[in-house]
Design a protein around this motif. Structure first.
Motif, PDB file in Angstrom:
ATOM      1  N   LEU A 195      -3.107  -2.360   6.034  1.00 41.13           N
ATOM      2  CA  LEU A 195      -1.801  -2.556   6.760  1.00 41.13           C
ATOM      3  C   LEU A 195      -1.026  -1.566   5.811  1.00 41.13           C
ATOM      4  O   LEU A 195      -0.012  -0.839   6.403  1.00 41.13           O
ATOM      5  N   ILE A 196      -1.174  -1.582   4.457  1.00 37.23           N
ATOM      6  CA  ILE A 196      -0.466  -0.840   3.566  1.00 37.23           C
ATOM      7  C   ILE A 196      -0.737   0.926   4.173  1.00 37.23           C
ATOM      8  O   ILE A 196       0.256   1.648   4.354  1.00 37.23           O
ATOM      9  N   GLU A 197      -1.887   1.074   4.312  1.00 39.82           N
ATOM     10  CA  GLU A 197      -2.268   2.683   4.728  1.00 39.82           C
ATOM     11  C   GLU A 197      -1.646   2.877   5.928  1.00 39.82           C
ATOM     12  O   GLU A 197      -1.244   4.084   6.110  1.00 39.82           O
ATOM     13  N   SER A 198      -1.524   2.032   6.688  1.00 41.79           N
ATOM     14  CA  SER A 198      -0.916   2.419   8.355  1.00 41.79           C
ATOM     15  C   SER A 198       0.593   2.447   8.163  1.00 41.79           C
ATOM     16  O   SER A 198       1.383   3.234   8.713  1.00 41.79           O
ATOM     17  N   GLU A 199       1.236   1.552   7.071  1.00 41.77           N
ATOM     18  CA  GLU A 199       2.681   1.611   6.944  1.00 41.77           C
ATOM     19  C   GLU A 199       2.927   2.830   6.445  1.00 41.77           C
ATOM     20  O   GLU A 199       4.133   3.505   6.688  1.00 41.77           O
ATOM     21  N   LEU A 200       2.303   3.296   5.458  1.00 40.30           N
ATOM     22  CA  LEU A 200       2.633   4.504   4.602  1.00 40.30           C
ATOM     23  C   LEU A 200       2.445   5.815   5.498  1.00 40.30           C
ATOM     24  O   LEU A 200       3.270   6.675   5.455  1.00 40.30           O
ATOM     25  N   PHE A 201       1.234   5.817   5.989  1.00 39.23           N
ATOM     26  CA  PHE A 201       0.790   7.175   6.474  1.00 39.23           C
ATOM     27  C   PHE A 201       0.881   7.117   7.840  1.00 39.23           C
ATOM     28  O   PHE A 201       0.772   8.357   8.465  1.00 39.23           O
ATOM     29  N   GLY A 202       1.009   6.113   8.544  1.00 39.70           N
ATOM     30  CA  GLY A 202       1.214   6.076  10.188  1.00 39.70           C
ATOM     31  C   GLY A 202      -0.465   6.253  10.684  1.00 39.70           C
ATOM     32  O   GLY A 202      -1.312   6.114   9.834  1.00 39.70           O
ATOM     33  N   HIS A 203      -0.538   6.007  11.826  1.00 43.41           N
ATOM     34  CA  HIS A 203      -1.787   6.106  12.586  1.00 43.41           C
ATOM     35  C   HIS A 203      -1.643   6.623  13.947  1.00 43.41           C
ATOM     36  O   HIS A 203      -0.607   6.570  14.552  1.00 43.41           O
ATOM     37  N   GLU A 204      -2.847   7.141  14.524  1.00 45.70           N
ATOM     38  CA  GLU A 204      -2.948   7.614  15.871  1.00 45.70           C
ATOM     39  C   GLU A 204      -3.486   6.668  16.755  1.00 45.70           C
ATOM     40  O   GLU A 204      -4.180   5.662  16.226  1.00 45.70           O
ATOM     41  N   ARG A 205      -3.043   6.515  18.012  1.00 48.68           N
ATOM     42  CA  ARG A 205      -3.683   5.664  19.029  1.00 48.68           C
ATOM     43  C   ARG A 205      -5.445   5.686  18.752  1.00 48.68           C
ATOM     44  O   ARG A 205      -6.119   6.657  18.895  1.00 48.68           O
ATOM     45  N   GLY A 206      -6.006   4.484  18.692  1.00 48.46           N
ATOM     46  CA  GLY A 206      -7.360   4.112  18.559  1.00 48.46           C
ATOM     47  C   GLY A 206      -8.001   4.451  17.340  1.00 48.46           C
ATOM     48  O   GLY A 206      -9.169   4.506  16.992  1.00 48.46           O
ATOM     49  N   ALA A 207      -7.041   4.677  16.266  1.00 44.66           N
ATOM     50  CA  ALA A 207      -7.699   4.771  14.636  1.00 44.66           C
ATOM     51  C   ALA A 207      -8.389   3.736  14.143  1.00 44.66           C
ATOM     52  O   ALA A 207      -9.210   4.057  13.355  1.00 44.66           O
ATOM     53  N   PHE A 208      -8.089   2.466  14.829  1.00 45.21           N
ATOM     54  CA  PHE A 208      -8.890   1.210  14.371  1.00 45.21           C
ATOM     55  C   PHE A 208      -8.621   0.101  15.395  1.00 45.21           C
ATOM     56  O   PHE A 208      -7.678   0.402  16.328  1.00 45.21           O
ATOM     57  N   THR A 209      -9.158  -0.767  15.167  1.00 42.01           N
ATOM     58  CA  THR A 209      -9.286  -1.908  16.262  1.00 42.01           C
ATOM     59  C   THR A 209      -7.885  -2.526  16.245  1.00 42.01           C
ATOM     60  O   THR A 209      -7.229  -2.937  15.271  1.00 42.01           O
ATOM     61  N   GLY A 210      -7.329  -2.337  17.418  1.00 43.41           N
ATOM     62  CA  GLY A 210      -5.828  -3.058  17.635  1.00 43.41           C
ATOM     63  C   GLY A 210      -4.951  -2.040  17.681  1.00 43.41           C
ATOM     64  O   GLY A 210      -3.774  -2.244  18.067  1.00 43.41           O
ATOM     65  N   ALA A 211      -5.251  -0.565  17.271  1.00 42.27           N
ATOM     66  CA  ALA A 211      -4.066   0.456  17.464  1.00 42.27           C
ATOM     67  C   ALA A 211      -4.197   1.110  18.873  1.00 42.27           C
ATOM     68  O   ALA A 211      -4.670   2.050  19.265  1.00 42.27           O
ATOM     69  N   THR A 212      -3.442   0.450  19.486  1.00 40.76           N
ATOM     70  CA  THR A 212      -3.153   0.598  21.013  1.00 40.76           C
ATOM     71  C   THR A 212      -2.144   1.674  21.325  1.00 40.76           C
ATOM     72  O   THR A 212      -2.104   2.330  22.247  1.00 40.76           O
ATOM     73  N   THR A 213      -1.521   1.984  20.269  1.00 37.97           N
ATOM     74  CA  THR A 213      -0.324   2.829  20.279  1.00 37.97           C
ATOM     75  C   THR A 213      -0.234   3.851  18.896  1.00 37.97           C
ATOM     76  O   THR A 213      -0.861   3.237  18.035  1.00 37.97           O
TER      77      THR A 213
END
Length: 468
Positions: A195-213
């Motif tokens: 979650l820290i990695e996602s909060e800091l760097f952001g993510h693209e849709r489908g980057a991991f399970t549950g990343a629907t947007t």
């Protein structure tokens, strides 16, 4: 106003006519309020009192005797305070100074109803600063570092115990930096590494399970501004090289993304962990620590800046009143102020904030007495008893035990010297002040000389001249 009135103070206290050298320590008065801020350079043989004579450092207060106390030399040149038979007494860290009592930095000195804190001298004054009040030498150094670091784009690492005001300082860095972008924060200890990695760097849709947007990370959102990373010492080893890369390259790639993006973000990090120690145990990357600590500021705990405690209480009370639209006023009677100054304050500013909330919320005596202080925060009285005297002070003969204070009963405060065993510091101070005279020391304590010899041996104090 009469010279001995409670509101009179000397802007420049008199110095003795001779023996006055550049001081290594000063006594900064903190109570009563009309004397707060007056600083007195300390030197050997200095007399403190209300007298305007040239050989007295003058403190004009009605509870001060004309010649109240004197500084004397102890073992190794350590300064000791000795009361000169004053009407209202002298104390060092809550202990009577009828004999020479040694003291060092951050000692709380009480002369009658006047309270002061011993500190290094400093020319910088920040007592009226609404964000980080205080005029202690260590706080002044921290402020100077912030002044130099604020306008520089390099990262700032703030070290300090919990509750010392690290987040306040981080925001101050941003405010003084002139950066036009936002100020954003992330507490590293609150989230999992993913979650820290996602909060800091952001993510693209489908980057991991549950990343629907897709999601914009804090680095991108803070572009042009400041990102505060609290509890950086808790950052996992797997994320540390990714953070290092952003700091070094000035660009990031969101999770699941292929395109790197340039960013302009000022990093301020804070921790209560010992990062150099973590580096030595391979729990924190040396290169990341070096990059974060281009500017390193240490915020001292309250026990290292006791003269800042009462100004902090005023600042926190002002914030409390603003939030509620109230005009609650606080003030402390001398015994209560002394107790507050001597508190250990393990939670630092959080502990002070809790005290202000309780004192301001409860219907208590004003100014705050020692008894009212006990009712609001009994943890300031460890192993003690509830002060039940009408004026709020601890009764000279002791008081009944109180379960909230641990259920113990203390001996009277001003117990005769002959009825107790002195501490090593007390014995050594008297022994030194009497020129290593066992006879004079035994007379001072009201004990047989054989007892003095046993104490000296038990405390490991080398004996001087023998008189028997």
């Amino acid at each position: 106003m009469p010279r001995d009135g409670p509101g009179y103070q000397s802007t420049h206290p008199k110095a003795p006519a001779s023996g006055w050298t550049t001081p290594e320590q000063v006594l900064t008065l903190v109570h009563p309020p009309e004397l707060a801020g007056q600083s007195i350079p300390l030197s050997l043989n200095l007399t403190l009192g209300r007298s305007p004579e040239a050989d007295v450092a003058s403190i004009f207060h009605r509870t001060m005797s004309r010649r109240h106390a004197q500084l004397r030399s102890g073992l190794g040149g350590v300064l000791c305070l000795s009361d000169l038979g004053s009407k209202n007494g002298s104390k060092v860290n809550g202990k009577g100074a009828n004999m020479p009592v040694p003291f060092g930095g951050q000692a709380v000195i009480r002369l009658g109803d006047v309270l002061g804190v011993v500190d290094e001298p400093t020319d910088r004054r920040f007592g009226d600063d609404p964000v980080l009040p205080g005029a202690s030498a260590r706080m002044a150094r921290a402020r100077e570092q912030i002044e130099r670091a604020a306008a520089d784009p390099s990262p700032v690492l703030i070290l300090g115990e919990t509750g010392t005001g690290k987040e306040r300082l981080a925001r101050e860095v941003h405010e003084r930096s002139g950066r036009s972008g936002p100020y954003l924060t992330l507490n590293v200890a609150e989230l999992s590494p993913q979650l820290i990695e996602s909060e800091l760097f952001g993510h693209e849709r489908g980057a991991f399970t549950g990343a629907t947007t897709s999601k914009v990370g804090l680095f991108a959102a803070a572009h042009g501004g400041t990102l505060f990373l609290d509890e950086i010492g808790e950052l996992s080893l797997e994320l540390q090289p990714k953070l290092l890369r952003v700091l070094q390259e000035g660009e990031l790639r969101p999770l699941g993304g292929v395109q790197a993006r340039r960013i302009d973000v000022r990093i301020v990090a804070a921790t209560n962990r010992n990062l150099p120690e973590l580096v030595e145990t391979d729990a924190f990357r040396r290169d990341l620590y070096a990059r974060l600590a281009l500017w390193e500021v240490r915020l001292p705990p309250l026990r290292e800046r006791r003269q800042d405690i009462l100004p902090w209480i005023d600042a926190l009370l002002s914030a409390w009143n603003r939030q509620r639209g109230t005009r609650v006023e606080l003030g402390f009677l001398p015994d209560a102020a002394e107790r507050v100054l001597l508190g250990s304050w393990p939670d630092n500013l959080r502990g002070l904030d809790r005290l202000v909330h309780r004192l301001a919320s409860l219907e208590l005596q004003r100014p705050v007495s020692e008894r009212a202080l006990f009712d609001a925060m009994p943890e300031l009285f460890p192993g003690s008893v509830r002060p039940d005297a009408p004026d709020g002070s601890v009764p000279p003969g002791g008081a009944a035990s109180n379960s909230a204070a641990g259920g113990s009963t203390l001996p009277p405060r001003d117990e005769p010297l002959a009825a107790r065993r002195p501490s090593r510091e007390e014995l050594l101070a008297v022994y030194e002040a009497t020129g290593h005279s066992v006879r004079a020391t035994s007379k001072h304590f009201g004990k047989d000389r054989r007892q003095i010899y046993r104490w000296l041996e038990g405390f490991g104090i080398p004996r001087g001249r023998d008189e028997d």
